[in-house]
Design a protein around this motif. Structure first.
Motif, PDB file in Angstrom:
ATOM      1  N   ALA A   1      30.729  35.613  49.093  1.00  0.00           N
ATOM      2  CA  ALA A   1      31.849  34.675  49.002  1.00  0.00           C
ATOM      3  C   ALA A   1      31.579  33.441  49.856  1.00  0.00           C
ATOM      4  N   PRO A   2      31.589  32.220  49.311  1.00  0.00           N
ATOM      5  CA  PRO A   2      31.597  31.935  47.881  1.00  0.00           C
ATOM      6  C   PRO A   2      30.320  32.453  47.185  1.00  0.00           C
ATOM      7  N   GLY A   3      30.354  32.496  45.889  1.00  0.00           N
ATOM      8  CA  GLY A   3      29.288  33.098  45.085  1.00  0.00           C
ATOM      9  C   GLY A   3      27.902  32.520  45.293  1.00  0.00           C
TER      10      GLY A   3
ATOM     11  N   ILE B   1      30.319  41.575  46.689  1.00  0.00           N
ATOM     12  CA  ILE B   1      30.463  40.158  46.349  1.00  0.00           C
ATOM     13  C   ILE B   1      29.983  39.301  47.503  1.00  0.00           C
TER      14      ILE B   1
ATOM     15  N   LYS C   1      40.837  34.464  47.936  1.00  0.00           N
ATOM     16  CA  LYS C   1      40.935  34.503  46.461  1.00  0.00           C
ATOM     17  C   LYS C   1      39.826  35.382  45.888  1.00  0.00           C
ATOM     18  N   SER C   2      38.627  35.255  46.452  1.00  0.00           N
ATOM     19  CA  SER C   2      37.498  36.070  45.980  1.00  0.00           C
ATOM     20  C   SER C   2      37.776  37.552  46.215  1.00  0.00           C
TER      21      SER C   2
ATOM     22  N   ALA D   1      38.063  40.410  43.415  1.00  0.00           N
ATOM     23  CA  ALA D   1      37.049  41.474  43.437  1.00  0.00           C
ATOM     24  C   ALA D   1      37.696  42.854  43.544  1.00  0.00           C
TER      25      ALA D   1
END
Lengths: 245, 434
Positions: free
Chosen positions: A221-223, A219, A206-207, A211
């Motif tokens: 991932a997760p943030g 990025i 999903k990220s 992105a």
């Protein structure tokens, strides 16, 4: 309709990402080295999604076949809007420490072969004057650690290469995305005991999709891995070398 | 790797392999003398535990979908959750679903799972059209009710002991809404809830939660839930919100008093005697516990036993009353006690459901528990009943063989198809299977 090339299509993160992209009417061209798995995934995407799916078998360590594979992909897709490079191998740190040839093979798979692909891809997309190159690197590339510095070196080198590429290709309207996942539960990490910081390929996928759509630069991932790695990188070397992280 | 089932008891050290293709499965089979296949590990006991385990989580690909006729083909590691997420927006549903969607197709077949509509639709495998099986000798064959039928009926409910289920084709059922019309009926006694099942035997779905600690005039008080597929033409994808029990809870959290308090509150929470039909999502109706990831951690480090038994219709209400009385008398509480009236038996050699009553209870593991369970085993055998293998963690060989007469033929079929010595679990060895 996007024309998407996925290199390393049998990786768990790639599969999860493709399942999302396959939902829109896109064209997906999958490249991987295992014919059986590739066929399985292609069938899966054809059932679940609404896209045209093609595939090609190649061991990406065969550098001399990169140009022809990419030429074929461009011919089949009619151009490349998105390319995702998602293959890699964790390797075994201890074996790498004892045997330089194993260590070099790790670097070859995780860094050298990808840089070879990127060299050709950069030229293709630069000529197109649009598109995005997305590559899965790792938080492991942010700092060398005794537990995985061979893998970390490959990923770190890759991140640096992508950074330079980003700056070069921006002038031609091409984006370069560096994806740095943390701990992900995949076949590559199946030997590890999973804990709180572990996530699934679906979350990373999903990220990545978001992105790519947002043309991001880098990025985590997760943030939350961004802050974790900021802290890890901040620790002064004289203390870090004393730790066993 | 430490491995355990959903009840977190027993636990063993196992080498777990994660094949990503049929070739990988074949390699695992030829390199090991004996193994057991594991899907999501949602069986409660040791059905998928062995020193060598082949886990199918990466055999999770869809293979074909006949949208017109509702036929889906997929690998055995695909989860029911992922099937539903895909088929519901297309106007299809699973013909039979168990109480959790975190079960693999292979697991659903191997445990011959049943659901709230057993009285109408039978078990999951009664809607399996065909399967591909990898045998102990490395051969891949197709099995169905018309091809290698003996192996089909042995594999359905066969607890992974006949071979590796690689893929299956299942018949779905057509729906026009993703919602369920639920009617909730409060029943003050065991008689009332059993009458409730009887008067709603035409309903598509029916199940009751029963308070197994209630005594005296409240004995057998229950909440009966009846369900029908709604007809509002709205097919929605499932929501993704879930809570999680992040760590193992201390052992004292669930005890007789907290469970009794929960049961009383839960029963009283349903104020009206009978609520008008209410539209709820299919997830809320079929999978209420799936909202709480890792709810099994509530039972603490020692884990718990799920005890699910069937009493055939011949045993009558008296039999059920007898067994329930013993359970109430013991004071061992279960806040998840599910009562269901089953329909007809199927042809599977080790099938659990038949016309009669099924009660499923969870018990925290305590020293006195195993003695009590053995006593209840004897009572259940007296009434011609049996225990559900997918929930079992401690049944003896004698109890098993007395209550599953199909075991002889099952072993013969396993021998015929090269399964003996290749597929075995801790459970199968405890039950005296080869």
């Amino acid at each position: 309709m996007k024309r998407i090339l996925i290199i390393g299509a049998t990786s768990a993160i790639a599969q999860a990402t493709m399942r999302i992209w396959a939902q829109e009417k896109n064209k997906l061209h999958l490249v991987g080295r295992n014919k059986e798995k590739l066929h399985s995934i292609a069938m899966d995407l054809s059932v679940l999604g609404d896209s045209v799916i093609t595939n090609a078998v190649l061991d990406l360590n065969h550098l001399d076949a990169h140009q022809s594979m990419l030429d074929e992909a461009v011919k089949i897709l009619g151009g490349i809007d998105i390319v995702l490079i998602a293959y890699g191998t964790l390797g075994h740190q201890k074996t790498c420490e004892l045997d330089a040839s194993v260590m070099l093979q790790n670097l070859h798979t995780n860094a050298i072969s990808i840089m070879s692909l990127l060299t050709y891809l950069a030229n293709i997309l630069e000529e197109q004057k649009n598109g995005i190159i997305a590559v899965i690197s790792s938080v492991a590339g942010d700092r060398g650690r005794q537990s995985n510095y061979v893998y970390g070196t490959a990923k770190g080198a890759l991140s640096l290469f992508l950074q330079g590429l980003r700056q070069r290709l921006y002038k031609s309207g091409v984006s370069v995305l560096t994806i740095k996942p943390g701990f992900v539960d995949t076949p590559m990490t199946q030997a590890f005991r999973k804990g709180l910081l572990w996530t699934t390929p679906g979350v990373i996928a999903k990220s990545i999709v978001a992105a790519v759509a947002g043309k991001k630069n880098t990025i985590y991932a997760p943030g939350y891995w961004w802050i974790i790695m900021q802290i890890i990188q901040w620790i002064p070397e004289r203390y870090f070398k004393w730790m066993s992280l | 790797m430490e491995s355990y089932g959903w009840g977190r008891y027993p636990r063993i050290e196992a080498n777990v392999m994660f094949p990503q293709s049929v070739t990988d499965c074949y390699a695992a089979l030829t390199r090991r003398s004996s193994l057991i296949v594991q899907g999501m590990g949602r069986s409660y006991g040791d059905s998928s535990l062995a020193p060598e385990i082949v886990n199918t989580r990466y055999l999770n690909h869809f293979q074909a979908f006949d949208e017109e006729n509702g036929l889906l083909t997929c690998e055995s590691g695909v989860l029911l959750k992922d099937i539903l997420a895909f088929i519901v927006p297309h106007g299809w549903f699973l013909s039979v679903t168990p109480g959790t969607q975190f079960v693999s197709v292979g697991g659903a077949i191997a445990s011959d799972v049943h659901g709230k509509n057993h009285h109408v639709s039978g078990t999951f495998t009664e809607h399996v059209v065909q399967m591909e099986l990898l045998l102990g000798n490395g051969e891949c064959i197709l099995v169905s009710p018309i091809e290698n039928a003996d192996l089909f009926y042995a594999t359905c409910g066969g607890m992974g002991l006949t071979g590796v289920i690689l893929s299956a084709t299942i018949q779905l059922k057509s729906i026009c809404s993703s919602k369920i019309l639920e009617t909730v009926i409060k029943c003050a006694s065991l008689d009332e809830v059993l009458n409730g099942f009887l008067s709603h035997q035409q309903a598509t779905y029916s199940v009751a939660w029963i308070d197994c600690l209630a005594q005296g005039k409240n004995f057998g008080r229950s909440v009966l839930r009846i369900g029908e597929h709604a007809t509002d033409q709205s097919l929605e994808a499932p929501s993704k919100k879930r809570l999680s029990v992040p760590i193992e809870m201390p052992g004292f959290l669930l005890n007789q008093w907290t469970i009794q308090a929960f049961n009383t509150l839960y029963y009283r929470h349903h104020r009206a005697k009978r609520k008008n039909p209410c539209k709820i999502s299919y997830e809320s109706f079929f999978y209420p516990l799936d909202k709480f990831m890792h709810w099994n951690r509530l039972y603490g480090k020692s884990g718990f036993i799920q005890y699910q038994f069937l009493l055939p219709r011949e045993a009558g209400v008296e039999g059920l009353r007898d067994v329930l009385r013993e359970i109430v008398r013991s004071g061992k509480g279960s806040f998840l006690a599910v009562l269901k009236v089953f329909g007809k038996k199927n042809k599977n050699y080790l099938s659990f459901p038949e016309e009669g009553y099924s009660l499923a209870l969870d018990f925290k593991i305590e020293p006195q528990l195993f003695g009590l369970l053995s006593q209840w085993d004897k009572l259940i055998l007296q009434y011609g009943g049996r225990l559900y293998l997918a929930k079992d963690a401690r049944m003896t060989e004698d109890t098993f063989k007395a209550s599953y007469p199909g075991w002889c033929e099952f072993e013969e079929i396993r021998a015929k198809y090269h399964a003996i010595g290749k597929f075995a679990s801790q459970q199968s060895q405890r039950l005296g299977l080869q």
